[in-house]
Design a protein around this motif. Sequence first.
Motif, PDB file in Angstrom:
ATOM      1  N   PHE A   1      33.487  22.256 -62.258  1.00  0.00           N
ATOM      2  CA  PHE A   1      32.806  22.906 -63.357  1.00  0.00           C
ATOM      3  C   PHE A   1      32.892  24.423 -63.147  1.00  0.00           C
ATOM      4  O   PHE A   1      33.247  24.901 -62.079  1.00  0.00           O
ATOM      5  CB  PHE A   1      31.339  22.484 -63.424  1.00  0.00           C
ATOM      6  CG  PHE A   1      31.104  21.039 -63.767  1.00  0.00           C
ATOM      7  CD1 PHE A   1      32.127  20.223 -64.227  1.00  0.00           C
ATOM      8  CD2 PHE A   1      29.840  20.478 -63.623  1.00  0.00           C
ATOM      9  CE1 PHE A   1      31.906  18.887 -64.556  1.00  0.00           C
ATOM     10  CE2 PHE A   1      29.599  19.147 -63.939  1.00  0.00           C
ATOM     11  CZ  PHE A   1      30.637  18.348 -64.404  1.00  0.00           C
ATOM     12  N   VAL A   2      32.556  25.166 -64.193  1.00  0.00           N
ATOM     13  CA  VAL A   2      32.571  26.624 -64.134  1.00  0.00           C
ATOM     14  C   VAL A   2      31.139  27.123 -63.971  1.00  0.00           C
ATOM     15  O   VAL A   2      30.221  26.630 -64.636  1.00  0.00           O
ATOM     16  CB  VAL A   2      33.186  27.215 -65.413  1.00  0.00           C
ATOM     17  CG1 VAL A   2      33.282  28.736 -65.296  1.00  0.00           C
ATOM     18  CG2 VAL A   2      34.554  26.611 -65.692  1.00  0.00           C
ATOM     19  N   PHE A   3      30.941  28.095 -63.095  1.00  0.00           N
ATOM     20  CA  PHE A   3      29.610  28.662 -62.901  1.00  0.00           C
ATOM     21  C   PHE A   3      29.494  29.972 -63.658  1.00  0.00           C
ATOM     22  O   PHE A   3      30.326  30.877 -63.498  1.00  0.00           O
ATOM     23  CB  PHE A   3      29.318  28.903 -61.424  1.00  0.00           C
ATOM     24  CG  PHE A   3      27.947  29.468 -61.153  1.00  0.00           C
ATOM     25  CD1 PHE A   3      26.818  28.673 -61.306  1.00  0.00           C
ATOM     26  CD2 PHE A   3      27.785  30.791 -60.755  1.00  0.00           C
ATOM     27  CE1 PHE A   3      25.547  29.184 -61.065  1.00  0.00           C
ATOM     28  CE2 PHE A   3      26.523  31.308 -60.502  1.00  0.00           C
ATOM     29  CZ  PHE A   3      25.403  30.494 -60.657  1.00  0.00           C
ATOM     30  N   GLY A   4      28.481  30.085 -64.502  1.00  0.00           N
ATOM     31  CA  GLY A   4      28.190  31.322 -65.218  1.00  0.00           C
ATOM     32  C   GLY A   4      27.077  32.072 -64.501  1.00  0.00           C
ATOM     33  O   GLY A   4      25.930  31.605 -64.463  1.00  0.00           O
ATOM     34  N   ASP A   5      27.388  33.204 -63.922  1.00  0.00           N
ATOM     35  CA  ASP A   5      26.436  33.961 -63.101  1.00  0.00           C
ATOM     36  C   ASP A   5      25.787  35.059 -63.939  1.00  0.00           C
ATOM     37  O   ASP A   5      26.472  35.984 -64.396  1.00  0.00           O
ATOM     38  CB  ASP A   5      27.167  34.571 -61.913  1.00  0.00           C
ATOM     39  CG  ASP A   5      26.240  35.023 -60.804  1.00  0.00           C
ATOM     40  OD1 ASP A   5      25.068  35.342 -61.099  1.00  0.00           O
ATOM     41  OD2 ASP A   5      26.676  35.042 -59.638  1.00  0.00           O
ATOM     42  N   VAL A   6      24.484  34.961 -64.166  1.00  0.00           N
ATOM     43  CA  VAL A   6      23.778  35.955 -64.985  1.00  0.00           C
ATOM     44  C   VAL A   6      23.170  37.083 -64.159  1.00  0.00           C
ATOM     45  O   VAL A   6      22.596  38.019 -64.716  1.00  0.00           O
ATOM     46  CB  VAL A   6      22.673  35.301 -65.847  1.00  0.00           C
ATOM     47  CG1 VAL A   6      23.268  34.310 -66.830  1.00  0.00           C
ATOM     48  CG2 VAL A   6      21.605  34.639 -64.969  1.00  0.00           C
ATOM     49  N   ARG A   7      23.308  37.014 -62.843  1.00  0.00           N
ATOM     50  CA  ARG A   7      22.705  38.069 -62.026  1.00  0.00           C
ATOM     51  C   ARG A   7      23.326  39.428 -62.331  1.00  0.00           C
ATOM     52  O   ARG A   7      22.628  40.446 -62.342  1.00  0.00           O
ATOM     53  CB  ARG A   7      22.829  37.718 -60.542  1.00  0.00           C
ATOM     54  CG  ARG A   7      21.920  36.575 -60.114  1.00  0.00           C
ATOM     55  CD  ARG A   7      22.202  36.099 -58.706  1.00  0.00           C
ATOM     56  NE  ARG A   7      23.476  35.385 -58.611  1.00  0.00           N
ATOM     57  CZ  ARG A   7      23.906  34.777 -57.511  1.00  0.00           C
ATOM     58  NH1 ARG A   7      23.164  34.805 -56.408  1.00  0.00           N
ATOM     59  NH2 ARG A   7      25.063  34.146 -57.503  1.00  0.00           N
ATOM     60  N   GLY A   8      24.609  39.443 -62.616  1.00  0.00           N
ATOM     61  CA  GLY A   8      25.268  40.702 -62.952  1.00  0.00           C
ATOM     62  C   GLY A   8      24.852  41.236 -64.307  1.00  0.00           C
ATOM     63  O   GLY A   8      24.571  42.434 -64.461  1.00  0.00           O
TER      64      GLY A   8
ATOM     65  N   LEU B   1      24.215  35.091 -73.001  1.00  0.00           N
ATOM     66  CA  LEU B   1      25.354  34.852 -73.900  1.00  0.00           C
ATOM     67  C   LEU B   1      26.660  35.403 -73.337  1.00  0.00           C
ATOM     68  O   LEU B   1      27.675  34.682 -73.346  1.00  0.00           O
ATOM     69  CB  LEU B   1      25.069  35.442 -75.281  1.00  0.00           C
ATOM     70  CG  LEU B   1      26.170  35.232 -76.328  1.00  0.00           C
ATOM     71  CD1 LEU B   1      26.412  33.742 -76.583  1.00  0.00           C
ATOM     72  CD2 LEU B   1      25.805  35.948 -77.633  1.00  0.00           C
ATOM     73  N   PRO B   2      26.722  36.625 -72.821  1.00  0.00           N
ATOM     74  CA  PRO B   2      27.991  37.100 -72.254  1.00  0.00           C
ATOM     75  C   PRO B   2      28.463  36.287 -71.050  1.00  0.00           C
ATOM     76  O   PRO B   2      29.664  36.024 -70.901  1.00  0.00           O
ATOM     77  CB  PRO B   2      27.690  38.549 -71.845  1.00  0.00           C
ATOM     78  CG  PRO B   2      26.529  38.946 -72.674  1.00  0.00           C
ATOM     79  CD  PRO B   2      25.715  37.693 -72.843  1.00  0.00           C
ATOM     80  N   ALA B   3      27.522  35.859 -70.200  1.00  0.00           N
ATOM     81  CA  ALA B   3      27.903  35.048 -69.042  1.00  0.00           C
ATOM     82  C   ALA B   3      28.490  33.719 -69.484  1.00  0.00           C
ATOM     83  O   ALA B   3      29.485  33.230 -68.917  1.00  0.00           O
ATOM     84  CB  ALA B   3      26.698  34.837 -68.130  1.00  0.00           C
ATOM     85  N   PHE B   4      27.886  33.107 -70.516  1.00  0.00           N
ATOM     86  CA  PHE B   4      28.391  31.839 -71.019  1.00  0.00           C
ATOM     87  C   PHE B   4      29.724  32.013 -71.745  1.00  0.00           C
ATOM     88  O   PHE B   4      30.679  31.258 -71.518  1.00  0.00           O
ATOM     89  CB  PHE B   4      27.370  31.196 -71.949  1.00  0.00           C
ATOM     90  CG  PHE B   4      27.842  29.922 -72.586  1.00  0.00           C
ATOM     91  CD1 PHE B   4      28.320  28.883 -71.808  1.00  0.00           C
ATOM     92  CD2 PHE B   4      27.828  29.757 -73.954  1.00  0.00           C
ATOM     93  CE1 PHE B   4      28.766  27.683 -72.385  1.00  0.00           C
ATOM     94  CE2 PHE B   4      28.273  28.591 -74.551  1.00  0.00           C
ATOM     95  CZ  PHE B   4      28.738  27.554 -73.765  1.00  0.00           C
ATOM     96  N   THR B   5      29.799  33.021 -72.605  1.00  0.00           N
ATOM     97  CA  THR B   5      31.027  33.256 -73.372  1.00  0.00           C
ATOM     98  C   THR B   5      32.209  33.528 -72.439  1.00  0.00           C
ATOM     99  O   THR B   5      33.318  33.040 -72.662  1.00  0.00           O
ATOM    100  CB  THR B   5      30.839  34.428 -74.344  1.00  0.00           C
ATOM    101  OG1 THR B   5      29.755  34.128 -75.239  1.00  0.00           O
ATOM    102  CG2 THR B   5      32.092  34.676 -75.165  1.00  0.00           C
ATOM    103  N   GLY B   6      31.956  34.285 -71.385  1.00  0.00           N
ATOM    104  CA  GLY B   6      33.021  34.589 -70.432  1.00  0.00           C
ATOM    105  C   GLY B   6      33.506  33.375 -69.682  1.00  0.00           C
ATOM    106  O   GLY B   6      34.648  33.344 -69.212  1.00  0.00           O
TER     107      GLY B   6
END
Length: 268
Positions: free
Chosen positions: A216-223, A261-266
């Motif tokens: 799976f892909v991990f979306g990191d929102v910490r950044g 949203l940007p973390a998910f979209t990326g």
Amino acid sequence: MRRSRITGFVTSLLLAVGLGLTGAASAQASSTAAAGGYVALGDSYSSGVGAGSYISSSGDCNRSTKAFPYLWNAAHGPSSFTFAACSGATTDDVLSTQLGSLDSSTSLVSLTVGGNDAGFADVMTTCVLQSDSSCLSRINTAKAYVANTLPGKLDTVYNAISAKAPYARVVVIGYPRFYLLGQSCLGLSETKRSAINGAADYIDDTIKARATAHNFVFGDVRGTFTGHEICSGNSWLHSVNWLSIGESYHPTAAGQSGGYLPAFTGAA
């Protein structure tokens, strides 16, 4: 449906105190994902608690039209969209109530889960109401759960998703750090803030490891949340929200659109 565990935390607090991809690659991935159905799973960080504009039919799940799954659906127009995320959800809840819409036509899945399993609400209650040493002790208990029990819970959820939606791109998204450190800020001590941030890193790293193991892909929102934590002066996270107490310690609408949203979209 039951109330968010965070809502329960804030209620107890009041009683106690008397108060990625970019550019063309990203566009191509999103276009591919939008060709099939999109299913949004998970807890309050996916349902959008704290963002307002709740869908009345979602009841206590508090799904918001400003949550990142709803925003992504509006922007990309997948062939179908199921918004199953629900406030307060644990891994067991995802397994028992949220997977019904997954099938072989599902091309994209998003998921935030694990914080409620680890007892985040009780961690915050302890850290707000008790001493530094009690806070650190409770965090260490939560971290032990994350190390020893949560990986198996996540594996079970991830396996179930893969079995039901074998062709889907699955994006597992983590949690932000809560506090910008080194600031003059009312509330918790710097010791507590630092330990809470460390716990967020610990659960994120655990979730990322298990997601990666399942391809799976991990979306990191910490950044994306950096510079927008509590105490930053431009926070995308509610502290105690007196007008809507159940939204406390959740992303604001700006946190959903600018952080999640940007973390998910990326990653999608």
